[in-house]
Scaffold this motif. Structure first.
Motif, short mmCIF file in Angstrom:
data_model
loop_
_atom_site.label_atom_id
_atom_site.label_comp_id
_atom_site.label_asym_id
_atom_site.label_seq_id
_atom_site.Cartn_x
_atom_site.Cartn_y
_atom_site.Cartn_z
N GLU A 249 0.83 -1.20 0.00
CA GLU A 249 0.00 0.00 0.00
C GLU A 249 0.87 1.25 0.00
O GLU A 249 0.59 2.22 -0.71
N ARG A 250 1.90 1.24 0.81
CA ARG A 250 2.80 2.41 0.87
C ARG A 250 3.52 2.60 -0.47
O ARG A 250 3.63 3.73 -0.96
N VAL A 251 3.98 1.51 -1.04
CA VAL A 251 4.66 1.59 -2.34
C VAL A 251 3.72 2.16 -3.40
O VAL A 251 4.11 2.97 -4.24
N ALA A 252 2.46 1.73 -3.36
CA ALA A 252 1.47 2.24 -4.32
C ALA A 252 1.28 3.75 -4.13
O ALA A 252 1.11 4.48 -5.11
N ASN A 253 1.31 4.21 -2.89
CA ASN A 253 1.19 5.64 -2.61
C ASN A 253 2.36 6.42 -3.18
O ASN A 253 2.20 7.47 -3.82
N TYR A 254 3.57 5.90 -2.98
CA TYR A 254 4.76 6.56 -3.55
C TYR A 254 4.69 6.54 -5.08
O TYR A 254 5.06 7.51 -5.75
N THR A 255 4.19 5.43 -5.62
CA THR A 255 4.08 5.28 -7.07
C THR A 255 3.13 6.32 -7.65
O THR A 255 3.38 6.88 -8.73
N TYR A 256 2.04 6.58 -6.94
CA TYR A 256 1.08 7.59 -7.39
C TYR A 256 1.77 8.94 -7.59
O TYR A 256 1.62 9.60 -8.62
N GLU A 270 -2.63 4.68 -13.67
CA GLU A 270 -3.54 3.84 -12.89
C GLU A 270 -3.15 2.37 -12.94
O GLU A 270 -3.23 1.66 -11.93
N LYS A 271 -2.69 1.93 -14.10
CA LYS A 271 -2.26 0.53 -14.22
C LYS A 271 -1.01 0.28 -13.38
O LYS A 271 -0.92 -0.74 -12.68
N ILE A 272 -0.06 1.19 -13.43
CA ILE A 272 1.18 1.02 -12.66
C ILE A 272 0.89 1.03 -11.17
O ILE A 272 1.42 0.22 -10.40
N ILE A 273 0.02 1.95 -10.74
CA ILE A 273 -0.34 2.04 -9.32
C ILE A 273 -1.04 0.78 -8.85
O ILE A 273 -0.76 0.26 -7.76
N SER A 274 -1.95 0.26 -9.67
CA SER A 274 -2.66 -0.97 -9.31
C SER A 274 -1.71 -2.15 -9.19
O SER A 274 -1.81 -2.95 -8.25
N ILE A 275 -0.78 -2.26 -10.13
CA ILE A 275 0.21 -3.34 -10.07
C ILE A 275 1.11 -3.17 -8.85
O ILE A 275 1.50 -4.15 -8.21
N ALA A 276 1.44 -1.92 -8.51
CA ALA A 276 2.28 -1.65 -7.34
C ALA A 276 1.66 -2.22 -6.07
O ALA A 276 2.37 -2.68 -5.17
N LYS A 277 0.33 -2.21 -6.00
CA LYS A 277 -0.35 -2.71 -4.80
C LYS A 277 -0.15 -4.21 -4.59
O LYS A 277 -0.28 -4.70 -3.47
N ILE A 278 0.17 -4.93 -5.67
CA ILE A 278 0.32 -6.39 -5.54
C ILE A 278 1.66 -6.86 -6.09
O ILE A 278 1.80 -8.01 -6.48
N HIS A 279 2.65 -5.96 -6.10
CA HIS A 279 3.91 -6.31 -6.77
C HIS A 279 4.63 -7.47 -6.11
O HIS A 279 5.43 -8.16 -6.73
N ASP A 280 4.34 -7.73 -4.82
CA ASP A 280 5.00 -8.83 -4.11
C ASP A 280 4.12 -10.06 -3.98
O ASP A 280 4.37 -10.92 -3.13
N THR A 358 10.76 0.06 -8.91
CA THR A 358 12.06 -0.19 -8.27
C THR A 358 12.39 0.93 -7.29
O THR A 358 12.81 0.68 -6.16
N ALA A 359 12.21 2.17 -7.75
CA ALA A 359 12.53 3.33 -6.91
C ALA A 359 11.59 3.40 -5.71
O ALA A 359 12.03 3.66 -4.57
N CYS A 360 10.30 3.17 -5.93
CA CYS A 360 9.31 3.28 -4.86
C CYS A 360 9.45 2.15 -3.85
O CYS A 360 9.30 2.36 -2.63
N ASP A 361 9.73 0.96 -4.33
CA ASP A 361 9.95 -0.19 -3.46
C ASP A 361 11.16 0.05 -2.57
O ASP A 361 11.12 -0.19 -1.36
N SER A 362 12.22 0.56 -3.17
CA SER A 362 13.44 0.84 -2.41
C SER A 362 13.21 1.97 -1.40
O SER A 362 13.73 1.93 -0.28
N LEU A 363 12.42 2.97 -1.80
CA LEU A 363 12.13 4.08 -0.88
C LEU A 363 11.47 3.57 0.39
O LEU A 363 11.82 3.98 1.50
N ASP A 364 10.52 2.64 0.24
CA ASP A 364 9.82 2.15 1.44
C ASP A 364 10.76 1.36 2.34
O ASP A 364 10.66 1.45 3.57
N VAL A 365 11.67 0.60 1.74
CA VAL A 365 12.66 -0.13 2.55
C VAL A 365 13.54 0.86 3.31
O VAL A 365 13.84 0.66 4.50
#
Length: 429
Positions: A249-256, A270-280, A358-365
């Motif tokens: 959820e946090r990654v999706a927020n950064y992605t937005y 919208e497609k990228i954000i939706s995929i971000a929500k389930i990327h893992d 990649t950038a948003c996932d890393s940001l959350d970590v």
């Protein structure tokens, strides 16, 4: 029913009766009975049988204001009120479950609102439009109808529901007004059809409008199904890996925010954000012991966890609603310098959605930390993105992410320096 509500309803009934008595002479002076009968039939059908035009979604669509604009033009205010008040009676909701005071209030409020709108139309037409097509006077009349009808309903809702949190008047009208402009322009189209081509084209335009609405509602239903699938998968991910619960959820927020900064089209974002929500999502196939391990992973364990991108892609690729842009899941651990996985793609060969993720996932970590690594401060994260630009991250995306961080978009997510030091000390022990 409370005393205040009873008094309010009585006042509305009496005001409606007063309007009726004052305007009664117009009852016998109306000469356009063909318009009265036609507009009544259309209004009644639109409020009772529009379900047939929206059979896929079973969503009923009101066309009161669009038809009302033609009534303003063709018939006198009293008949406008009568046609609208009686034409909006719904058998399914009001006759089947008849409650006399509710029924009477609904008819009275609509009668008052439509008569008021018609009077405003007649008074303003010569001033605002003259002998031309009544664009401005129709707008004024529609706004008056909308405000009076919904304001009367707002009051009765608040008087009837004393025990619930009351919605502010501004919020109430803001929610309802979203369709007002659309209804107004549809009304102008219908009026122009009626004036220039008669009743037949008027009916054909209405049928065409409902066909179009049916298409959009079916599309909306598909989008809702898409969202439900995404949310269901999100719950599965969170239940599988409690430590990273909320991560997607946090990654999706950064992605937005990053998609907005990248000026991507709304559809692609919208497609990228939706995929971000389930990327893992692929982690549901990874052994729980590996996911929850606080020790350094063995080479074999690391190979296994890296496969979550392929697992996720294989899991979702056959679901038509969400198989678009799935390369984002497959490649969200690729690196700009080609040292990522699963295929070692390099540079712009990596889909832009995957580079963003990649950038948003890393940001959350960096922000939240892990069992083996404390969270980083805002300044440390900026330095990390600068350091990894052209390596792990697309240089352009890294630059935009740094700008977002500097502009304070994620300030509420950063932990204080003091808190981070406490976490570092706890990790040492």
């Amino acid at each position: 029913m409370g005393k205040k509500l009873k008094i309010y309803l009585l006042i509305i009934y009496l005001i409606s009766l007063l309007f009726l008595l004052i305007l009664f002479p117009e009852f016998i002076h109306e000469s356009r009975y063909s318009h009265v009968i036609f507009l009544f039939i259309v209004t009644f059908l639109m409020n009772n049988f529009s379900i047939f035009f929206n059979y896929i979604t079973r969503i009923k669509t009101s066309m009161t204001i669009p038809v009302l604009i033609s009534a303003f033009y063709f018939i006198n205010p009293l008949w406008v009120g009568i046609v609208t008040a009686l034409g909006t009676i719904t058998f399914k909701e009001e006759i089947k479950y008849f409650v006399w005071y509710k029924f009477l209030f609904n008819r009275s409020s609509i009668f008052l609102a439509s008569v008021s709108g018609a009077l405003v139309f007649n008074l303003s037409r010569s001033v605002l439009d003259g002998n031309t097509f009544p664009i401005l006077s129709a707008l004024m009349a529609s706004i008056v109808y909308f405000i009076i009808n919904n304001f009367l309903v707002y009051i009765v809702i608040n008087l009837a529901d004393n025990d619930v949190n009351q919605m502010s008047l501004i919020s109430y009208f803001r929610e309802l007004s979203k369709n007002l402009i659309t209804s107004y322009f549809i009304g102008l189209i219908l009026l122009a059809s009626y004036i220039n081509f008669g009743k037949s084209l008027f009916v054909l335009v209405i049928i065409l409008l409902f066909i179009i609405k049916d298409f959009f509602y079916s599309r909306l239903q598909q989008m809702n199904s898409y969202t439900q699938i995404i949310e269901s998968f999100l719950k599965v991910i969170d239940s599988k890996d409690h430590y990273t619960e909320g991560h997607c959820e946090r990654v999706a927020n950064y992605t937005y925010h990053l998609c907005n900064e990248m000026n991507l089209s709304r559809a692609k974002s919208e497609k990228i954000i939706s995929i971000a929500k389930i990327h893992d999502i692929g982690k549901i196939y990874v052994d729980d012991d590996i996911l929850r391990s606080s020790d350094k992973l063995s080479e074999q364990e690391y190979k296994e966890i890296k496969r979550h991108t392929e697992y996720g892609y294989q899991l979702l690729k056959d679901i038509d609603l969400i198989n678009d842009e799935l390369d984002i899941i497959l490649y969200h651990h690729e690196r700009w310098d080609g040292r990522g996985y699963p295929e070692g793609l390099k540079g712009e060969k990596i889909p832009v959605g995957a580079r963003i993720l990649t950038a948003c996932d890393s940001l959350d970590v960096m922000i939240t930390g892990r069992t083996y690594k404390p969270p980083m401060t805002k300044e440390e994260i900026i330095a990390e993105f600068k350091k990894c630009s052209g390596g792990q991250f697309d240089p352009e995306i890294a630059r935009k992410m740094i700008q977002l961080i500097k502009d304070g978009y994620f300030d509420d997510k950063f932990k204080s320096e003091e808190k981070i030091r406490e976490l570092e000390l706890s990790l040492e022990y």
